[in-house]
Structure formats: structure tokens, C-alpha cells
Design an enzyme around this catalytic site. Structure first.
Site, short mmCIF file in Angstrom:
data_model
loop_
_atom_site.label_atom_id
_atom_site.label_comp_id
_atom_site.label_asym_id
_atom_site.label_seq_id
_atom_site.Cartn_x
_atom_site.Cartn_y
_atom_site.Cartn_z
CB CYS A 202 87.08 5.48 -97.80
SG CYS A 202 86.16 6.64 -96.55
N1 LIG Z 1 86.48 3.35 -91.34
C1 LIG Z 1 86.93 3.59 -92.55
O1 LIG Z 1 86.02 3.11 -93.51
C2 LIG Z 1 88.21 4.49 -93.06
C3 LIG Z 1 88.51 4.59 -94.26
C4 LIG Z 1 89.89 5.31 -94.67
C5 LIG Z 1 90.35 6.03 -93.33
N2 LIG Z 1 89.90 5.83 -92.21
C6 LIG Z 1 90.68 6.60 -91.33
O2 LIG Z 1 91.50 5.63 -90.39
C7 LIG Z 1 91.56 6.12 -89.17
C8 LIG Z 1 91.06 5.15 -88.27
O3 LIG Z 1 89.62 4.78 -88.42
P1 LIG Z 1 88.89 3.60 -87.79
O4 LIG Z 1 87.80 3.57 -88.64
O5 LIG Z 1 89.55 2.42 -87.72
O6 LIG Z 1 88.33 4.27 -86.48
P2 LIG Z 1 87.94 3.64 -85.26
O7 LIG Z 1 87.32 2.17 -85.51
O8 LIG Z 1 87.24 4.40 -84.35
O9 LIG Z 1 89.24 3.16 -84.32
C9 LIG Z 1 89.94 4.40 -84.08
C10 LIG Z 1 90.81 3.93 -82.99
O10 LIG Z 1 91.77 4.91 -82.60
C11 LIG Z 1 92.06 4.79 -81.19
N3 LIG Z 1 91.65 6.34 -80.52
C12 LIG Z 1 90.56 6.76 -80.59
N4 LIG Z 1 90.51 8.08 -80.10
C13 LIG Z 1 91.92 8.26 -79.54
C14 LIG Z 1 92.66 9.22 -78.99
N5 LIG Z 1 92.00 10.49 -78.37
N6 LIG Z 1 93.99 9.10 -78.62
C15 LIG Z 1 94.36 7.60 -78.93
N7 LIG Z 1 93.71 6.96 -79.67
C16 LIG Z 1 92.53 6.88 -80.00
C17 LIG Z 1 90.90 3.89 -80.56
O11 LIG Z 1 91.66 2.86 -80.26
P3 LIG Z 1 92.11 2.34 -78.77
O12 LIG Z 1 90.83 2.41 -78.04
O13 LIG Z 1 92.45 0.85 -79.04
O14 LIG Z 1 93.02 3.09 -78.44
C18 LIG Z 1 90.18 3.49 -81.89
O15 LIG Z 1 89.57 2.37 -81.57
C19 LIG Z 1 90.73 7.37 -88.95
O16 LIG Z 1 91.69 8.62 -89.09
C20 LIG Z 1 89.59 7.28 -90.04
O17 LIG Z 1 89.37 8.48 -90.75
C21 LIG Z 1 88.76 5.02 -91.89
#
Ligand SMILES: NC(=O)c1ccc[n+]([C@@H]2O[C@H](COP(=O)([O-])OP(=O)(O)OC[C@H]3O[C@@H](n4cnc5c(N)ncnc54)[C@H](OP(=O)(O)O)[C@@H]3O)[C@@H](O)[C@H]2O)c1
Length: 338
Positions: A151
């Protein structure tokens, strides 16, 4: 219709992807995977989707996804988890857009240095394309694996691309001062993003060592054809979403305001999601959209770039769909305009 699976279904980027893909005329979401117990309905995890999706979450099963004809998977998983999860799909011929950082840095030694663990999937790392469509769009079109960009890096890279490509600035004294809303840290609760910790508070973090630094430098070096050094300082601001970066650079030769604005307008002439604006941008102008707004100013012979976006849309799920559109030959704007 392209059959799609979303992995990590309970998270913030997953719900934003679902909102976009459910109105995309060429996308059919056939599976949402999650570790949640009792396979809840997707709409139970994300009540905003009530009445829009009937699917239940399911455990990750690469054979099952491939057997159901999944063609493209969006990995919405934490870094480290992606590189141990996604190979099983890639080996079954599923194309992947990974939203984590695992496949963004080409050099696995740089990954190990900044992420503190060895890269575990060197074979697919070698095939990955960095998914910033305005710069790597032609390679994205044919990639088996797209490493969706970070981001913060998008504001810095697109904010500086016209100047880096023209090598018209000092590439060793770039300062990127960025602020992000709390959703940038994801839905998983942490002490630093707990409401009383961050409400009415403003603080820098990861000063001098934020993991997005090498990602910004890698792309700017590609554009400039030489090494680039960036001082990148992120801050957390008490708002839900939005990233704003103020970037300070020194041009080799003085530029007028008109020359600078024209350089940016020309560079982004064919980029529907980059708006070079005359007014000073603000995060709210981009909230809920895939736009990245940029304003440029000449101040005391320096150049200031002001760039902002919605971290969850342009910064993650929106640009992921932009990449999806390029991978499958759809108009880049499909599902993202209007
Ligand atoms: N937030 C942002 O603004 C943003 C921007 C750019 C990139 N990203 C990247 O995009 C990815 C997702 O971000 P997010 O903001 O959506 O994060 P999030 O809200 O924390 O969601 C990540 C999901 O991954 C799953 N997860 C977590 N730990 C896990 C594990 N050990 N094994 C398997 N599944 C697991 C969980 O889903 P379940 O519980 O449903 O399995 C969790 O809800 C990350 O790598 C982040 O760095 C985020």
C-alpha cells in the site's frame, strides 16, 4: 466468466475484494477459504455482504479448488503464510494474485534481511511479476503469479515514477514521509492497533527499517536503471483507512511548476487510475475508489509530491482486480469504475 477463489476470507482485503468481484461482470467467486471453525457463511463474517453471496467459507484444499475449476486465486493471507500456501495452487495450474509481500522482492536475500525469515518458494519467486500495472502491466498480462504491490509503496513509486524514469532527481536523497489509517494493519487485533492505543494519537513507527523500503527502492531502481536510496518514515493516524505520502526530492536542474505538472500529466496520460490533480489531494477524495491522486509542487527549487489513496482499495484489493483484468484481457477498469 473466470472462476475465482479467495484465500483468508475473514480479513479486510478479502471483504473489499468480494465487494468488487461480486459486481464484476466476468468474475465468478466459487470459493472463499478460511480457518474459521464450523464453515460460517461468508456473509456471517462480513455482514456488509448480506444478500449478496450465499457461499460458505471452507478450509483450504488445493485439490478441491482445482477440481472445481478455479482458474484464479487471490491470496489475502499474511506474509510467510502465502509462500507456504500458494505453491500448491500454482502447481495445479491456478493463476495467483498474492496480496502479501512474499513474492514482491526479487532477491531472496533481501527478503530474508527485511522479513527475518528465509524465502521458502524460490521456484515461484523467480516467476512472479510485481503487480504495479502502470509500470509492469505488460508482464502482468501473462504472469502465472502476480505479487500485488504494497500500500505505501504504490504512493511512493507512482509518486516518483516520472522523475525516476527521467533520472532528473538526486536518487540518493529521496524522503518519503507517509501516514496510514489503522486498517493498513489488517483485521487481526494487535496491541498497537487497539482503540485506546491509537485513538487521539499520532506516531511514527518502524523508523529506518520499515519492510516497504526495499520494495520502493526495487521499483524505482528499475525505472532509473541505477540504485536508489529512500528514507521512508511511516506514521499511524487515527482514521479507518487512507494513506497520504509527502515526498521530497532534489532535481538536478531547477524545474518550473508548469514543466513539472506537464511531465506528470504526460507520463500518466493512459493510466485511468492515476489522477494528476491541481488541487491538494486528501485521503477522502479517494476513499472507496481505486484512484491514486498525485499533486506536484516546486518549492524553493525542490520538488514535493503529494500522493494519496485508499489503502484497502488502490493499496490492495482494487489494484488486485486491476491486475486480474490485465491477466484475463478485460478492460483495466472493469468492476472498478462507477
Ligand atoms: N490492510 C491493508 O491495507 C493491506 C494493503 C496491502 C496489502 N496488504 C496485505 O494483504 C494481506 C492481507 O491483509 P489484510 O489486511 O486482509 O489482513 P487481515 O485482515 O489480518 O486478514 C488476513 C487473513 O488471513 C488469514 N490468516 C491469518 N493468519 C493465518 C495463518 N497463520 N494461516 C492461514 N491463514 C491466516 C485470516 O483469515 P481466516 O481467519 O479467514 O483464515 C485473516 O483474516 C497481508 O499480507 C497484508 O500485508 C494489506
Amino acid at each position: 466468466m473466470v472462476k475465482i477463489a479467495i484465500l483468508g476470507g475473514s480479513g479486510y482485503t478479502a471483504v473489499e475484494l468480494l465487494k468488487i468481484l461480486l459486481r464484476h461482470p466476468q468474475a465468478e467467486v466459487v470459493a472463499v477459504t478460511s480457518r474459521q471453525d464450523d464453515t460460517p457463511l461468508v456473509a456471517e463474517l462480513h455482514p456488509v455482504l448480506t444478500g449478496r453471496i450465499a457461499l460458505r467459507c471452507e478450509p483450504f484444499n488445493p485439490d478441491g479448488l482445482a477440481a472445481r475449476g478455479v482458474q484464479c486465486a487471490f491470496g489475502c493471507l499474511p506474509h510467510g503464510v502465502s509462500m507456504t500456501t500458494l505453491p500448491a495452487l500454482l502447481e495445479r495450474g491456478v493463476r495467483v494474485i498474492d496480496l502479501s509481500a512474499d513474492y514482491r522482492l526479487r532477491d531472496p536475500n533481501v527478503y530474508a534481511q527485511w522479513y527475518g525469515e528465509s524465502h521458502e518458494d524460490l521456484a515461484h519467486l523467480a516467476q512472479a511479476v510485481y503487480g504495479l500495472p502502470e509500470i509492469y502491466g505488460d508482464e502482468v498480462a501473462t504472469a502465472p503469479l502476480v505479487a500485488n504491490p504494497g500500500c505505501y509503496p504504490q504512493t511512493a513509486i507512482l509518486g516518483l515514477a516520472p522523475l525516476a524514469a527521467g533520472r532528473s532527481i538526486d536518487l540518493k536523497s529521496i524522503i518519503v514521509d507517509s501516514k496510514s489509517g489503522i486498517s493498513g494493519a489488517g483485521r487481526t487485533p494487535k496491541l498497537t492497533t487497539h482503540f485506546p492505543e491509537c485513538n487521539e494519537n499520532f506516531a511514527a513507527y518502524a523508523v529506518g527499517n520499515h519492510r516497504h523500503t526495499p520494495e520502493i527502492e526495487q521499483a524505482l531502481a528499475d525505472l532509473a536503471g541505477e540504485a536508489v536510496e529512500v528514507i521512508f518514515t511511516p506514521h499511524l493516524v487515527p482514521m479507518d483507512r487512507g494513506i497520504f505520502s509527502t515526498i521530497y526530492v532534489t532535481p538536478h536542474r531547477p524545474m518550473t511548476q508548469a514543466q513539472l505538472t506537464e511531465l506528470y500529466r504526460e507520463y500518466y496520460r493512459n493510466a485511468p487510475f492515476v489522477r494528476v490533480v491541481d488541487h491538494l489531494p486528501a485521503t477522502k477524495h479517494t476513499t472507496g475508489t481505486n484512484f491514486l491522486d498525485i499533486a506536484v509542487r516546486v518549492v524553493r527549487d525542490r520538488v514535493l509530491v503529494l500522493a494519496c489513496e485508499d489503502n484497502l482499495i488502490r493499496g490492495a484489493s482494487g489494484v488486485a482486480v486491476q491486475n486480474f483484468n490485465r491477466m484475463y484481457g478485460f478492460d483495466e477498469r472493469t468492476g472498478l469504475f462507477g
